[in-house]
Design an enzyme around this catalytic site. Structure first.
Site, PDB file in Angstrom:
ATOM      1  N   GLY A 177       0.829  -1.208   0.000  1.00  0.00           N
ATOM      2  CA  GLY A 177       0.000   0.000   0.000  1.00  0.00           C
ATOM      3  C   GLY A 177       0.860   1.252   0.000  1.00  0.00           C
ATOM      4  O   GLY A 177       0.518   2.256  -0.644  1.00  0.00           O
ATOM      5  N   ARG A 181      -7.784  -2.791  -1.254  1.00  0.00           N
ATOM      6  CA  ARG A 181      -7.588  -1.726  -0.257  1.00  0.00           C
ATOM      7  C   ARG A 181      -8.040  -0.355  -0.772  1.00  0.00           C
ATOM      8  O   ARG A 181      -7.970  -0.077  -1.969  1.00  0.00           O
ATOM      9  CB  ARG A 181      -6.123  -1.720   0.190  1.00  0.00           C
ATOM     10  CG  ARG A 181      -5.782  -3.047   0.855  1.00  0.00           C
ATOM     11  CD  ARG A 181      -4.379  -3.093   1.352  1.00  0.00           C
ATOM     12  NE  ARG A 181      -4.142  -2.101   2.387  1.00  0.00           N
ATOM     13  CZ  ARG A 181      -2.949  -1.837   2.896  1.00  0.00           C
ATOM     14  NH1 ARG A 181      -1.894  -2.458   2.449  1.00  0.00           N
ATOM     15  NH2 ARG A 181      -2.826  -0.939   3.850  1.00  0.00           N
ATOM     16  N   ASP A 183       0.198  -0.860  13.361  1.00  0.00           N
ATOM     17  CA  ASP A 183       0.861  -2.071  12.848  1.00  0.00           C
ATOM     18  C   ASP A 183       1.204  -3.072  13.952  1.00  0.00           C
ATOM     19  O   ASP A 183       1.456  -4.247  13.680  1.00  0.00           O
ATOM     20  CB  ASP A 183       2.141  -1.697  12.092  1.00  0.00           C
ATOM     21  CG  ASP A 183       1.839  -0.972  10.785  1.00  0.00           C
ATOM     22  OD1 ASP A 183       0.698  -1.051  10.299  1.00  0.00           O
ATOM     23  OD2 ASP A 183       2.747  -0.311  10.257  1.00  0.00           O
ATOM     24  N   LYS A 220      -6.255  -3.147   6.246  1.00  0.00           N
ATOM     25  CA  LYS A 220      -4.813  -3.351   6.047  1.00  0.00           C
ATOM     26  C   LYS A 220      -4.625  -4.517   5.066  1.00  0.00           C
ATOM     27  O   LYS A 220      -5.546  -4.860   4.332  1.00  0.00           O
ATOM     28  CB  LYS A 220      -4.141  -3.601   7.401  1.00  0.00           C
ATOM     29  CG  LYS A 220      -4.121  -2.358   8.295  1.00  0.00           C
ATOM     30  CD  LYS A 220      -3.238  -1.289   7.707  1.00  0.00           C
ATOM     31  CE  LYS A 220      -3.222  -0.031   8.540  1.00  0.00           C
ATOM     32  NZ  LYS A 220      -2.476   1.057   7.899  1.00  0.00           N
ATOM     33  N   ARG A 245      -7.496  -7.263   9.784  1.00  0.00           N
ATOM     34  CA  ARG A 245      -6.666  -7.744  10.897  1.00  0.00           C
ATOM     35  C   ARG A 245      -7.451  -7.942  12.186  1.00  0.00           C
ATOM     36  O   ARG A 245      -7.002  -8.686  13.062  1.00  0.00           O
ATOM     37  CB  ARG A 245      -5.475  -6.795  11.127  1.00  0.00           C
ATOM     38  CG  ARG A 245      -4.423  -6.935  10.057  1.00  0.00           C
ATOM     39  CD  ARG A 245      -3.192  -6.091  10.301  1.00  0.00           C
ATOM     40  NE  ARG A 245      -2.170  -6.401   9.299  1.00  0.00           N
ATOM     41  CZ  ARG A 245      -1.184  -5.589   8.963  1.00  0.00           C
ATOM     42  NH1 ARG A 245      -1.067  -4.395   9.531  1.00  0.00           N
ATOM     43  NH2 ARG A 245      -0.299  -5.966   8.063  1.00  0.00           N
TER      44      ARG A 245
HETATM   45  C1  S3P Z   1       2.903   3.341   6.655  1.00  0.00           C
HETATM   46  C2  S3P Z   1       1.798   3.940   7.187  1.00  0.00           C
HETATM   47  C3  S3P Z   1       0.723   3.194   7.822  1.00  0.00           C
HETATM   48  C4  S3P Z   1       1.167   1.788   8.212  1.00  0.00           C
HETATM   49  C5  S3P Z   1       1.901   1.104   7.100  1.00  0.00           C
HETATM   50  C6  S3P Z   1       3.127   1.887   6.706  1.00  0.00           C
HETATM   51  C7  S3P Z   1       3.910   4.187   6.009  1.00  0.00           C
HETATM   52  O1  S3P Z   1      -0.360   3.087   6.916  1.00  0.00           O
HETATM   53  O2  S3P Z   1       0.078   1.013   8.621  1.00  0.00           O
HETATM   54  O3  S3P Z   1       2.297  -0.203   7.489  1.00  0.00           O
HETATM   55  O4  S3P Z   1       5.039   3.713   5.748  1.00  0.00           O
HETATM   56  O5  S3P Z   1       3.611   5.361   5.751  1.00  0.00           O
HETATM   57  P1  S3P Z   1      -1.436   4.291   6.697  1.00  0.00           P
HETATM   58  O6  S3P Z   1      -0.768   5.422   6.019  1.00  0.00           O
HETATM   59  O7  S3P Z   1      -2.498   3.670   5.838  1.00  0.00           O
HETATM   60  O8  S3P Z   1      -1.915   4.647   8.055  1.00  0.00           O
END
Ligand code: S3P
Length: 437
Positions: free
Chosen positions: A98, A126, A323, A350, A354
């Site tokens: 993501g 997602r 996380d 996620k 989860r």
């Molecule tokens: C991340 C931000 C978080 C986190 C992901 C990594 C990042 O997601 O859950 O594992 O590296 O910016 P979100 O931006 O969707 O909150």
């Protein structure tokens, strides 16, 4: 081997003991990799994440014209495109990541050309509307497939925006900042809960000017474009979200002792240490230094003889620990008072749902647990038995239940264990190294 069905057997442990250093932080590696590939010049990184997610970022950046090589000593060397990407010949495959899809969309929104971003089955479920809205407001043409990937993006000259994120998300914040970096005028992102700030720190390390302030209770980050980036060299701090599995494992065994050095302790991530302390673990930071504005240190954890106690995670804590929630929930049955988690609805979107998977797997191990739309309650004082765990293709679920298995009676089989390699290919080997049997 059919990687979709890889399995790992986890035997109970007697104790956790040792001294370890973890591979580079996934969030920081994504950013260093993406920015280095976009910058002018040759950047070099030590301890770059070994996970498949960051490899997806590097592969996309290669398709966009950067050159990436892993030197013999493990250094990742990236020659950047100097602010102008090449039109890729094929869709950009973000795999399971993501972060890659959301952050890269922002970077490409300001680049002339048309780009298609695709992902695996999980990533294609997602929500992507959260980036479509601000990037469209800036003038990019972004088309989703029913709110999800595949997404196509027609980039070009943008206008700056002043945007308040409706859901706390460092990925969305970064996406807007990367578009703003290339846009004439001042782009501002405001957030009610301060999310991880690796992008702000990394952009500065690559030579950009980024302003931060608190206005009306909102964290405001602004960038005035256009600005260019210059190559840099860094060692990526150890990943605190990977450390979470080892810290939680140590918290399960009175008398355990674990030392982790070279660990990333950025305050927007180190909330985990506060949460574990509130849960009853004893944590000491033995050394702390700054590297490229990121805090890095040595952490020691021991568990009290009476075992860990009880804790609640809600409000902004839930967002900052998002996380780490699966593994905190997975150790909670063995605590004296259990855990209550709320305001964590984001967990449902996620790499997997989860909340549902944590609940199902805790139940498979014989635990009592109550599911809520935005969290779960896990009572303490429970004894769990080994079980067959379905990781659901989610790296953090595979690892969280490997930790829960250490205190269960009997053996636990983790189905879909290969997914750990998304963030942490060395996980099982390192767990074996510190688990005394
Ligand atoms: C991340 C931000 C978080 C986190 C992901 C990594 C990042 O997601 O859950 O594992 O590296 O910016 P979100 O931006 O969707 O909150």
């Amino acid at each position: 081997m059919n990687t979709a069905t890889a399995e790992r057997l986890i035997r109970p442990a007697q104790n956790i003991f040792g001294s370890i250093r973890l591979p580079g932080d996934k969030s920081i590696s994504h950013r260093y990799g993406m920015l280095a590939a976009f910058a002018r010049g040759v950047s070099r990184f030590q301890n770059f994440s070994t996970g498949a997610d960051c490899a997806s970022t590097l592969a996309c950046m290669t398709q966009l014209g950067a050159s990436v090589s892993r030197l013999e000593d493990g250094t990742v060397e990236i020659t950047g495109v100097g602010g102008q990407v090449r039109q890729p010949a094929a869709p950009l495959d973000c795999g399971n990541s993501g972060s890659t899809m959301r952050m890269l969309s922002g970077l490409l929104a300001a680049q002339p050309g048309e780009f298609t971003l695709i992902g695996d089955e999980s990533l294609s479920r997602r929500p992507m509307e959260r980036i479509r809205k601000p990037l469209t407001e800036m003038g990019a043409a972004l088309t989703l497939t029913d709110g999800h990937a595949p997404l196509t993006l027609r980039g070009g000259a943008l206008r700056p925006i002043d945007f308040t994120t409706p859901v706390p998300s460092a990925q969305v914040k970064t996406s807007i900042l990367l578009a703003g970096l290339q846009t004439a005028g001042t782009t501002i992102v405001r957030e009610a809960i301060r999310t991880r700030d690796h992008s702000e720190l990394a952009l500065r390390a690559f030579g950009a000017r980024i302003e931060r302030s608190m206005e009306n209770g909102l964290n405001a980050v602004s960038v005035t474009g256009p600005q260019s980036l210059s190559a840099m060299e860094a060692t990526v701090p150890g990943d605190i979200s990977s450390a979470a599995f080892f810290l939680c494992a140590a918290a399960l065994f009175p008398g355990s002792q674990l030392l982790i050095d070279g660990l990333g302790l950025n305050p927007t991530r180190a909330t985990l240490l506060d949460a574990l302390t509130a849960f009853g673990a004893q944590i000491a930071v033995l050394h702390l230094e700054e590297q490229n504005a990121e805090l890095v240190g040595t952490v020691q954890i021991t568990a009290p003889v009476e075992g860990i106690g009880t804790t609640e995670i809600s409000g902004s804590l839930a967002a900052q620990l998002i996380d780490e929630l699966p593994v905190l929930a997975a150790i909670a049955p063995y605590s004296r008072g259990g855990i209550r988690i709320r305001d964590a609805k984001e967990l449902r979107v996620k790499e997997s749902d989860r909340i549902a998977l944590t609940v199902a797997n805790l139940r498979a191990m014989g635990a009592e647990v109550t599911e809520h739309e935005d969290g779960l309650d896990v009572p303490g004082g429970q004894s769990l038995h080994g079980a067959i765990i379905d990781a659901g293709g989610d790296h953090r679920i595979a690892m969280a239940f490997s930790v829960a298995a250490l205190r269960a009676s009997g053996e636990t089989l983790i189905r879909g264990s290969e997914s750990a390699a998304i963030s942490f290919p060395e996980f099982f080997e390192m767990l074996n190294f510190v688990a005394e049997r």
